[in-house]
Design a protein around this motif. Structure first.
Motif, PDB file in Angstrom:
ATOM      1  N   GLY A 100     -13.088 -34.132  -3.747  1.00 41.78           N
ATOM      2  CA  GLY A 100     -12.518 -33.966  -5.077  1.00 41.78           C
ATOM      3  C   GLY A 100     -13.590 -33.696  -6.114  1.00 41.78           C
ATOM      4  N   TYR A 101     -14.714 -34.388  -5.949  1.00 33.26           N
ATOM      5  CA  TYR A 101     -15.830 -34.242  -6.872  1.00 33.26           C
ATOM      6  C   TYR A 101     -16.426 -32.839  -6.804  1.00 33.26           C
ATOM      7  CZ  TYR A 101     -20.449 -35.234  -8.825  1.00 33.26           C
ATOM      8  OH  TYR A 101     -21.594 -35.205  -9.562  1.00 33.26           O
ATOM      9  N   SER A 102     -16.398 -32.242  -5.618  1.00 31.12           N
ATOM     10  CA  SER A 102     -17.024 -30.934  -5.432  1.00 31.12           C
ATOM     11  C   SER A 102     -16.063 -29.770  -5.646  1.00 31.12           C
ATOM     12  CB  SER A 102     -17.586 -30.798  -4.016  1.00 31.12           C
ATOM     13  OG  SER A 102     -18.335 -31.919  -3.670  1.00 31.12           O
ATOM     14  N   MET A 103     -14.790 -30.096  -5.881  1.00 28.45           N
ATOM     15  CA  MET A 103     -13.778 -29.042  -5.966  1.00 28.45           C
ATOM     16  C   MET A 103     -13.859 -28.345  -7.315  1.00 28.45           C
ATOM     17  SD  MET A 103     -11.215 -28.055  -3.963  1.00 28.45           S
ATOM     18  CE  MET A 103     -10.632 -29.409  -2.971  1.00 28.45           C
ATOM     19  N   PRO A 104     -13.919 -27.002  -7.318  1.00 27.13           N
ATOM     20  CA  PRO A 104     -13.825 -26.330  -8.619  1.00 27.13           C
ATOM     21  C   PRO A 104     -12.412 -26.547  -9.175  1.00 27.13           C
ATOM     22  CG  PRO A 104     -14.181 -24.741  -6.829  1.00 27.13           C
ATOM     23  CD  PRO A 104     -14.036 -26.077  -6.193  1.00 27.13           C
ATOM     24  N   SER A 105     -12.294 -27.272 -10.282  1.00 22.06           N
ATOM     25  CA  SER A 105     -10.960 -27.701 -10.728  1.00 22.06           C
ATOM     26  C   SER A 105     -10.064 -26.513 -11.062  1.00 22.06           C
ATOM     27  CB  SER A 105     -11.087 -28.632 -11.929  1.00 22.06           C
ATOM     28  OG  SER A 105     -11.701 -27.955 -12.988  1.00 22.06           O
ATOM     29  N   PHE A 106     -10.658 -25.439 -11.589  1.00 25.56           N
ATOM     30  CA  PHE A 106      -9.794 -24.307 -11.945  1.00 25.56           C
ATOM     31  C   PHE A 106      -9.195 -23.650 -10.710  1.00 25.56           C
ATOM     32  CE2 PHE A 106     -12.752 -20.992 -10.704  1.00 25.56           C
ATOM     33  CZ  PHE A 106     -13.984 -21.608 -10.810  1.00 25.56           C
ATOM     34  N   TRP A 107      -9.927 -23.711  -9.623  1.00 21.40           N
ATOM     35  CA  TRP A 107      -9.422 -23.120  -8.381  1.00 21.40           C
ATOM     36  C   TRP A 107      -8.314 -23.987  -7.786  1.00 21.40           C
ATOM     37  CZ3 TRP A 107     -10.443 -24.561  -3.005  1.00 21.40           C
ATOM     38  CH2 TRP A 107      -9.954 -23.618  -2.096  1.00 21.40           C
ATOM     39  N   LEU A 108      -8.557 -25.291  -7.748  1.00 22.68           N
ATOM     40  CA  LEU A 108      -7.529 -26.215  -7.259  1.00 22.68           C
ATOM     41  C   LEU A 108      -6.270 -26.066  -8.112  1.00 22.68           C
ATOM     42  CD1 LEU A 108      -7.032 -28.466  -5.216  1.00 22.68           C
ATOM     43  CD2 LEU A 108      -7.755 -30.107  -6.939  1.00 22.68           C
ATOM     44  N   LEU A 167     -16.960 -20.044 -15.870  1.00 30.71           N
ATOM     45  CA  LEU A 167     -17.112 -19.057 -16.941  1.00 30.71           C
ATOM     46  C   LEU A 167     -16.698 -17.667 -16.465  1.00 30.71           C
ATOM     47  CD1 LEU A 167     -20.550 -20.105 -18.455  1.00 30.71           C
ATOM     48  CD2 LEU A 167     -18.326 -20.288 -19.559  1.00 30.71           C
ATOM     49  N   SER A 168     -17.165 -17.306 -15.264  1.00 26.39           N
ATOM     50  CA  SER A 168     -16.829 -15.980 -14.750  1.00 26.39           C
ATOM     51  C   SER A 168     -15.330 -15.860 -14.525  1.00 26.39           C
ATOM     52  CB  SER A 168     -17.563 -15.708 -13.435  1.00 26.39           C
ATOM     53  OG  SER A 168     -18.945 -15.784 -13.627  1.00 26.39           O
ATOM     54  N   PHE A 169     -14.712 -16.972 -14.158  1.00 29.32           N
ATOM     55  CA  PHE A 169     -13.270 -16.985 -13.926  1.00 29.32           C
ATOM     56  C   PHE A 169     -12.523 -16.645 -15.212  1.00 29.32           C
ATOM     57  CE2 PHE A 169      -9.242 -19.412 -13.807  1.00 29.32           C
ATOM     58  CZ  PHE A 169      -8.640 -18.757 -12.753  1.00 29.32           C
ATOM     59  N   LEU A 170     -13.091 -17.035 -16.347  1.00 30.20           N
ATOM     60  CA  LEU A 170     -12.448 -16.748 -17.632  1.00 30.20           C
ATOM     61  C   LEU A 170     -12.920 -15.420 -18.226  1.00 30.20           C
ATOM     62  CD1 LEU A 170     -12.391 -20.153 -19.493  1.00 30.20           C
ATOM     63  CD2 LEU A 170     -10.633 -19.066 -18.143  1.00 30.20           C
ATOM     64  N   GLY A 171     -13.802 -14.726 -17.492  1.00 30.94           N
ATOM     65  CA  GLY A 171     -14.309 -13.469 -18.016  1.00 30.94           C
ATOM     66  C   GLY A 171     -15.470 -13.655 -18.968  1.00 30.94           C
ATOM     67  N   ILE A 196     -12.088 -24.468 -19.912  1.00 33.29           N
ATOM     68  CA  ILE A 196     -11.766 -23.742 -18.684  1.00 33.29           C
ATOM     69  C   ILE A 196     -10.431 -24.239 -18.147  1.00 33.29           C
ATOM     70  CG2 ILE A 196     -12.497 -23.300 -16.320  1.00 33.29           C
ATOM     71  CD1 ILE A 196     -15.379 -23.639 -17.229  1.00 33.29           C
ATOM     72  N   PHE A 197     -10.298 -25.544 -18.084  1.00 35.75           N
ATOM     73  CA  PHE A 197      -9.113 -26.175 -17.534  1.00 35.75           C
ATOM     74  C   PHE A 197      -7.892 -25.925 -18.422  1.00 35.75           C
ATOM     75  CE2 PHE A 197      -6.742 -29.980 -16.148  1.00 35.75           C
ATOM     76  CZ  PHE A 197      -6.815 -29.757 -14.799  1.00 35.75           C
ATOM     77  N   GLU A 198      -8.093 -26.078 -19.732  1.00 34.27           N
ATOM     78  CA  GLU A 198      -6.965 -25.924 -20.645  1.00 34.27           C
ATOM     79  C   GLU A 198      -6.476 -24.480 -20.706  1.00 34.27           C
ATOM     80  OE1 GLU A 198      -7.780 -27.695 -24.444  1.00 34.27           O
ATOM     81  OE2 GLU A 198      -7.651 -29.723 -23.643  1.00 34.27           O
ATOM     82  N   THR A 199      -7.399 -23.547 -20.504  1.00 37.59           N
ATOM     83  CA  THR A 199      -6.981 -22.148 -20.505  1.00 37.59           C
ATOM     84  C   THR A 199      -6.066 -21.860 -19.319  1.00 37.59           C
ATOM     85  OG1 THR A 199      -9.053 -21.545 -21.550  1.00 37.59           O
ATOM     86  CG2 THR A 199      -7.813 -19.774 -20.559  1.00 37.59           C
ATOM     87  N   ILE A 200      -6.418 -22.388 -18.154  1.00 36.10           N
ATOM     88  CA  ILE A 200      -5.608 -22.127 -16.972  1.00 36.10           C
ATOM     89  C   ILE A 200      -4.207 -22.678 -17.140  1.00 36.10           C
ATOM     90  CG2 ILE A 200      -5.371 -22.612 -14.519  1.00 36.10           C
ATOM     91  CD1 ILE A 200      -8.403 -22.820 -14.489  1.00 36.10           C
ATOM     92  N   PHE A 201      -4.102 -23.883 -17.680  1.00 36.96           N
ATOM     93  CA  PHE A 201      -2.788 -24.493 -17.807  1.00 36.96           C
ATOM     94  C   PHE A 201      -2.113 -24.148 -19.128  1.00 36.96           C
ATOM     95  CE2 PHE A 201      -4.172 -27.327 -14.375  1.00 36.96           C
ATOM     96  CZ  PHE A 201      -3.038 -27.277 -13.600  1.00 36.96           C
ATOM     97  N   ALA A 202      -2.726 -23.269 -19.919  1.00 36.08           N
ATOM     98  CA  ALA A 202      -2.199 -22.944 -21.245  1.00 36.08           C
ATOM     99  C   ALA A 202      -1.884 -24.236 -21.980  1.00 36.08           C
ATOM    100  CB  ALA A 202      -0.962 -22.062 -21.150  1.00 36.08           C
ATOM    101  N   TRP A 203      -2.800 -25.187 -21.903  1.00 39.01           N
ATOM    102  CA  TRP A 203      -2.601 -26.508 -22.479  1.00 39.01           C
ATOM    103  C   TRP A 203      -3.039 -26.465 -23.948  1.00 39.01           C
ATOM    104  CZ3 TRP A 203      -0.010 -30.146 -20.060  1.00 39.01           C
ATOM    105  CH2 TRP A 203      -0.056 -31.460 -20.545  1.00 39.01           C
TER     106      TRP A 203
END
Lengths: 323, 268
Positions: free
Chosen positions: A141-149, B204-208, A265-272
């Motif tokens: 979990g610690y190594s997981m890129p959160s945006f990918w998960l 960062l790259s993921f967001l462009g 990064i996280f908030e952008t993915i979830f449109a939070w």
């Protein structure tokens, strides 16, 4: 103790001053800027209109005067108005803060709850298969890129299984729901982001609790309790657990500052609709007052969180208080 | 403990070899587009499939490994250089200077790192070089603190006292005796630092905001892949697994090294 707190509070002033100075310098000394970004694409722009825009926002004055003016307003807790929509920075922050707090506090509670259970149980079953699997899973979990998960889970639960909403804080029809349905709606939106955030932090807490628990169990007073025949349940869950959770309070204090700064990064993915998004939008649009406001407030709360952590630790552990 | 170090090392070396020998491993080019071959699922010809512009995903990932790994490594080299120097000077000289230098670190630590990086990226523009410099410049504070703490510990030890007594210059004492003795914690930091930098770069790259096309990075393959998540799972799965495996093995290595350098754990 009182002197200590006063000293710490006084120390906040120069640090806060330094933060605003650094942020201000980064914003203003780098190439590009509010006027370039908003006007360079427009062929009707004349040097004259750029100058007018600059003076409208006070950008034509020397930098140190701009900074001093900002500081003067900041002392009265006035962060100015956003360049983008002219609304006060404080209101914009107040709109975004609840979403970030809701997400981060829920995640923090879940993280500590599960982390403490995992830490204590693996300390008791040290080096067992259970202990090792917990270490590996939390470490993953610690190594997981959160945006990918996030992407994968959104796809599985949101798109394929259609069980959970994939983005935002509320559904489109939120205003038409009754109170119970509203709560369920928000909970559903919270589930994935909270799970992913908590999963990432679990390794840290569970290991911390585990080490602390092991250390406590090896201490003399626990051995003495065993020797005098006290039931193991009471030794472990009353005496050892209580003492080993003391350092965890520091950990809790250290994670307080993280609560208000949402990851963009996280908030952008979830449109939070949280602080991370606000900061991102402000940075991309060169919205100086919002940037300054967000950084200063985040930094201030960080400092306050650290202070609270230190104080609460001193309150709980008498050994520190009397030093 | 040894198992962790070896597992981490083997996976990493495997990725590094793939990155170095990319042109020999794949016969495709990372930027040649062929629209007639767009979004092909994995096959013998294209083992990881093709992307929305008909480029071979496996090849892009090989070259992406070059970008991601070198961004991580170079950023951490910058951070380590600044941090070690800063921490050593601050700890060794002590006094008022130490106090001022540490308050500066406190100030930088209070600004949320991700936001600092975001601001700098937006204002300086996203390019591979800028990302390396920005991550490097924003992540040296931890190592500075670690080195300072170690220096304070070593500074008062007997062998430094005798080095001073025989009249060795400060420079020699700092670099030769003190920094060399803090190499353990520095090494651990470097390993964790690389994994952190790789995560930031890919995010960062993921967001462009990171590595820009046509240059591939694991993060920007994911970025273009997210629009095709319904049809092209291979664009999401493989780069993500690559990031995860790299970060995971770096963290394993870091954990293993930390235990190795911790004398308290050795006794057990």
């Amino acid at each position: 103790m009182r002197n200590y707190i006063i000293k710490r509070l006084l120390l906040l002033v120069p640090i806060l001053f330094g933060i605003t100075l650094i942020t201000f310098s980064i914003i203003h000394l780098t190439p590009g800027g509010f006027t370039t970004v908003n006007l360079q694409m427009d062929i009707r722009t004349s040097p004259d209109s750029i100058a007018r825009l600059k003076s409208l926002y006070g950008l034509d004055e020397p930098l140190y005067i701009q900074y001093l003016k900002w500081l003067k307003r900041f002392i009265f807790f006035d962060f100015g108005n956003s360049f983008l929509d002219g609304r006060p920075v404080l209101i914009k922050v107040a709109e975004r803060l609840p979403a970030t707090l809701l997400l981060n506090i829920s995640a923090l509670i879940l993280e500590f709850f599960i982390g403490i259970i995992l830490g204590v149980t693996s300390a008791l079953k040290r080096n067992s298969f259970y202990d090792k699997s917990i270490t590996v899973i939390t470490f993953m979990g610690y190594s997981m890129p959160s945006f990918w998960l996030a992407l994968i889970l959104m796809f599985i639960f949101g798109v394929k299984l259609n069980l959970l909403p994939i983005s935002g804080l509320k559904s489109v029809n939120f205003d038409f729901l009754n109170t119970g349905e509203k709560i369920i709606d928000i909970l559903k939106h919270l589930l994935l982001p909270v799970f992913i955030t908590a999963f990432g932090g679990l390794a840290y807490i569970s290991r911390y609790v585990k080490n602390s628990m092991i250390e406590t169990i090896n201490q003399q007073f626990i051995k003495a309790s065993y020797a005098k025949g006290m039931p193991e349940n009471i030794i472990i869950y009353k005496h050892a657990l209580k003492n080993s959770l003391l350092p965890v309070i520091t950990l809790l204090g250290l994670s307080l500052p993280g609560l208000i700064g949402g990851s963009f990064i996280f908030e952008t993915i979830f449109a939070w609709p949280g602080m991370g998004r606000l900061a991102y939008e402000a940075a991309v649009n060169f919205d100086y007052p919002v940037i300054m406001g967000v950084v200063t407030m985040a930094a201030f709360l960080t400092l306050l969180g650290n202070l609270l952590a230190d104080i609460s630790y001193a309150l709980i552990d008498p050994r520190i208080r009397y030093k | 403990m040894k198992k962790m170090i070896w597992t981490g090392l083997i996976v990493l070396i495997f990725f590094i070899i793939l990155a170095i020998f990319a042109p020999f491993i794949s016969s495709y080019d990372y930027k040649t587009q062929d629209i007639s071959l767009r979004l092909q699922p994995p096959s013998l010809k294209h083992i990881f499939g093709t992307d929305e512009l008909g480029r071979d995903v496996f090849t892009r990932m090989l070259y992406g490994a070059r970008v991601s790994l070198s961004v991580g490594l170079l950023a951490v080299i910058i951070a380590t250089f600044i941090g070690v120097l800063y921490g050593a000077v601050s700890g060794y000289l002590g006094g008022v200077l130490d106090n001022i230098m540490m308050r500066i670190v406190d100030i930088i630590l209070t600004i949320p790192v991700l936001f600092l990086i975001l601001m700098l990226i937006v204002y300086l523009g996203p390019s591979i070089i800028n990302i390396i410099i920005i991550i490097g410049l924003t992540s040296w504070t931890d190592i500075a603190r670690i080195v300072r703490a170690e220096v304070l510990k070593i500074k008062n030890s007997a062998f430094i006292e005798s080095a001073k007594l025989i009249g060795l210059p400060k420079r020699v004492i700092i670099f030769k005796y003190i920094i060399l003795n803090t190499l353990g914690p520095i090494l651990v930091y470097i390993v964790f630092g690389i994994s952190g930098a790789i995560l930031i770069e890919s995010g960062l790259s993921f967001l462009g905001l990171g590595v820009q096309p046509p240059y591939p990075s694991w993060g920007n393959i994911l970025m273009s892949g997210k629009d095709y998540i319904h049809t092209a799972w291979w664009l999401i799965l493989f780069p993500g697994v690559a990031i995860f495996l790299t970060v995971f093995s770096l963290n394993l290595l870091g954990e293993g090294l930390r235990d190795l350098f911790n004398p308290k754990l050795k006794k057990e």
